[in-house]
Enzyme design. Structure first.
Site, PDB file in Angstrom:
ATOM      1  N   GLU A  15       0.834  -1.203   0.000  1.00 50.29           N
ATOM      2  CA  GLU A  15       0.000   0.000   0.000  1.00 50.29           C
ATOM      3  C   GLU A  15       0.864   1.246   0.000  1.00 50.29           C
ATOM      4  O   GLU A  15       1.503   1.582   1.002  1.00 50.29           O
ATOM      5  CB  GLU A  15      -0.931   0.026   1.214  1.00 50.29           C
ATOM      6  CG  GLU A  15      -1.823   1.271   1.223  1.00 50.29           C
ATOM      7  CD  GLU A  15      -2.774   1.311   2.397  1.00 50.29           C
ATOM      8  OE1 GLU A  15      -3.386   2.375   2.606  1.00 50.29           O
ATOM      9  OE2 GLU A  15      -2.918   0.290   3.087  1.00 50.29           O
ATOM     10  N   LYS A  18      -9.138 -15.560  14.755  1.00 55.04           N
ATOM     11  CA  LYS A  18      -9.206 -15.171  13.336  1.00 55.04           C
ATOM     12  C   LYS A  18     -10.611 -14.878  12.848  1.00 55.04           C
ATOM     13  O   LYS A  18     -10.920 -15.092  11.672  1.00 55.04           O
ATOM     14  CB  LYS A  18      -8.534 -16.245  12.464  1.00 55.04           C
ATOM     15  CG  LYS A  18      -7.087 -16.498  12.846  1.00 55.04           C
ATOM     16  CD  LYS A  18      -6.458 -17.633  12.079  1.00 55.04           C
ATOM     17  CE  LYS A  18      -5.044 -17.886  12.582  1.00 55.04           C
ATOM     18  NZ  LYS A  18      -4.408 -19.041  11.935  1.00 55.04           N
ATOM     19  N   ASP A  57       1.278 -14.416  12.502  1.00 52.49           N
ATOM     20  CA  ASP A  57       0.181 -15.049  11.771  1.00 52.49           C
ATOM     21  C   ASP A  57      -0.689 -13.955  11.166  1.00 52.49           C
ATOM     22  O   ASP A  57      -1.404 -13.245  11.875  1.00 52.49           O
ATOM     23  CB  ASP A  57      -0.649 -15.917  12.719  1.00 52.49           C
ATOM     24  CG  ASP A  57      -1.636 -16.808  11.980  1.00 52.49           C
ATOM     25  OD1 ASP A  57      -2.137 -16.392  10.915  1.00 52.49           O
ATOM     26  OD2 ASP A  57      -1.927 -17.915  12.474  1.00 52.49           O
ATOM     27  N   HIS A 116      -1.788  11.648  -1.254  1.00 44.03           N
ATOM     28  CA  HIS A 116      -1.764  10.476  -2.146  1.00 44.03           C
ATOM     29  C   HIS A 116      -1.425  10.894  -3.575  1.00 44.03           C
ATOM     30  O   HIS A 116      -0.694  10.200  -4.283  1.00 44.03           O
ATOM     31  CB  HIS A 116      -3.107   9.750  -2.088  1.00 44.03           C
ATOM     32  CG  HIS A 116      -3.238   8.833  -0.915  1.00 44.03           C
ATOM     33  ND1 HIS A 116      -2.883   7.504  -0.964  1.00 44.03           N
ATOM     34  CD2 HIS A 116      -3.658   9.056   0.350  1.00 44.03           C
ATOM     35  CE1 HIS A 116      -3.089   6.936   0.200  1.00 44.03           C
ATOM     36  NE2 HIS A 116      -3.557   7.860   1.037  1.00 44.03           N
TER      37      HIS A 116
END
Length: 403
Positions: A99, A228, A303, A398
């Site tokens: 990103e 998760k 993870d 941006h």
């Protein structure tokens, strides 16, 4: 041992299965054969995927059917000044991401923290959880099981802790739902993230529950853990490490670095991160904490799927008389510095950048410190984005960076 071309032929002939190649060749040859077969069958060029510096054998505990690696750009933000319970220091925070503008944004937030003489961070709770579900006949029987668990915590601890030299059972919370009983076990897993440790230990404790009560184990994980998946229980009770980072920023530093007044940033945080998130029914009341959590996880071998829990964060901002107070509290940050992906060469280098590779002294110190640094990095990211929004510079930033 077979070469890659021979292995491909044997798979095509049905002599061996794709997942069996490591039994017939070294790990790198097996990966090469598998990559060639997949490339041929899909009409794909996988040359870049096959260019990697690690030994495929090092990755065997972490991947199956390996064909290569995916490379993610790695940057650093900082220095990031953070005073934690374990140590005071400035760290370069490694962030792996695709990103654009993310590392630049966190880096700007780090400059704010430096100008404010650094952030504070503390781990307030440690408990990696596993919650099995048991079957009982009715609520009367469920109550009896719950009472037995409350009266026999030491017996459960003895069974669970016999499976590990490091893990410590810190809590068992029972929940009865009709003819189901859930037991949410919580462990201090020291420098390991500890999911496997908690699972194995809980399995032994479950055998004690079954032998001493009428409850019958249905599943070692009953989804009350919760691993998760977005879950309010993690936001309230925590999972892994609950950690908070905060900072007090003088008003002149706010205006110089964030190009907005403290009052404007505080109002923005209330309307966006608190009211907006509440209206959306969000479990995370923050601007983009998951961005930093995900990038740090990838860089240090955590993870990646546990970013779901890591986004359980609340950002608070208060404009005081002569300063801006800001904090980020991550309720369920699951991190470790030993085991899992932390052993892979590039990820261990990421931990080395932080000075947190391997076990800490005392045990658990390195994982605590990693949680503190990630929390401070999330705080830097929150401040930078809030400043960009308050000053209406988000889109122009941006555009300037070509993202």
């Amino acid at each position: 041992m077979s070469d890659a071309a021979e292995l491909v032929d044997r798979v095509r002939d049905g002599e061996i299965a794709l997942h069996e190649l490591e039994a017939h060749a070294d790990a790198d040859t097996a990966a090469t054969a598998r990559r060639r077969l997949v490339a041929d069958d899909t009409g794909t060029t996988l040359g870049t995927v096959g260019e990697y510096a690690i030994d495929a054998a090092d990755a065997e505990p972490n991947i199956e059917n390996m064909i290569g690696t995916v490379q993610i750009p790695l940057g650093v933000a900082g220095p990031l000044p953070v005073a934690g319970e374990r140590a005071d220091s400035e760290k370069y925070l490694p962030l792996a991401t695709t990103e654009g503008a993310l590392v630049a944004s966190v880096n700007r937030g780090c400059a704010v923290l430096r100008a404010a003489d650094g952030a504070n961070a503390r781990v307030t709770k440690r408990a990696m959880t596993r919650a099995p579900v048991f079957r009982v006949t009715d609520i009367v029987e469920a109550e009896a099981v719950v009472e037995w668990v409350r009266d026999n915590r030491d017996a459960l601890a003895d069974a669970a802790e016999a499976t590990t030299s490091h893990g410590e059972l810190v809590d068992v919370t029972p929940y009865a739902v009709g003819d189901s009983v859930f037991l949410r076990f919580g462990y201090d897993t020291k420098d390991a993230m500890g999911m496997n440790m908690a699972t194995i230990a809980t399995g032994e404790a479950c055998e004690v529950v079954e032998s001493e009560t009428s409850a019958e184990l249905v599943a070692l994980s009953g989804n009350l853990c919760t691993d998760k998946k977005p879950a309010a229980i993690n936001a309230v009770e925590g999972r892994g490490r609950s950690v908070t980072a905060d900072v007090r920023i003088p008003n002149d530093v706010v205006e110089e670095h964030l190009h907005a007044t403290p009052e404007a940033i505080a109002e923005l945080n209330t309307r966006k991160n608190l009211i907006g998130s509440a209206k959306a029914g969000s479990l995370g009341f923050n601007a983009h904490a998951a961005n930093v959590v995900a990038a740090a996880f990838l860089a240090t071998g955590q993870d990646a799927a546990q970013v779901v829990e890591g986004a359980n964060a609340i950002t608070t901002v208060e404009a005081r008389e002569d300063e801006l107070y800001a904090s980020v509290s991550l309720a369920s940050l699951e991190v470790g510095t030993v085991g899992g992906g932390t052993k892979l060469p590039t990820q261990s280098e990421g931990l080395s950048v932080l000075g947190l590779r391997g076990g800490g002294d005392p045990p658990g110190a390195n994982a605590d410190r990693l949680a503190e640094v990630i929390a401070a990095g999330a705080l830097a990211g929150e401040l930078s984005l809030l400043g960009a929004l308050a000053s209406r510079h988000l889109s122009s930033a941006h555009a300037e960076l070509g993202r």
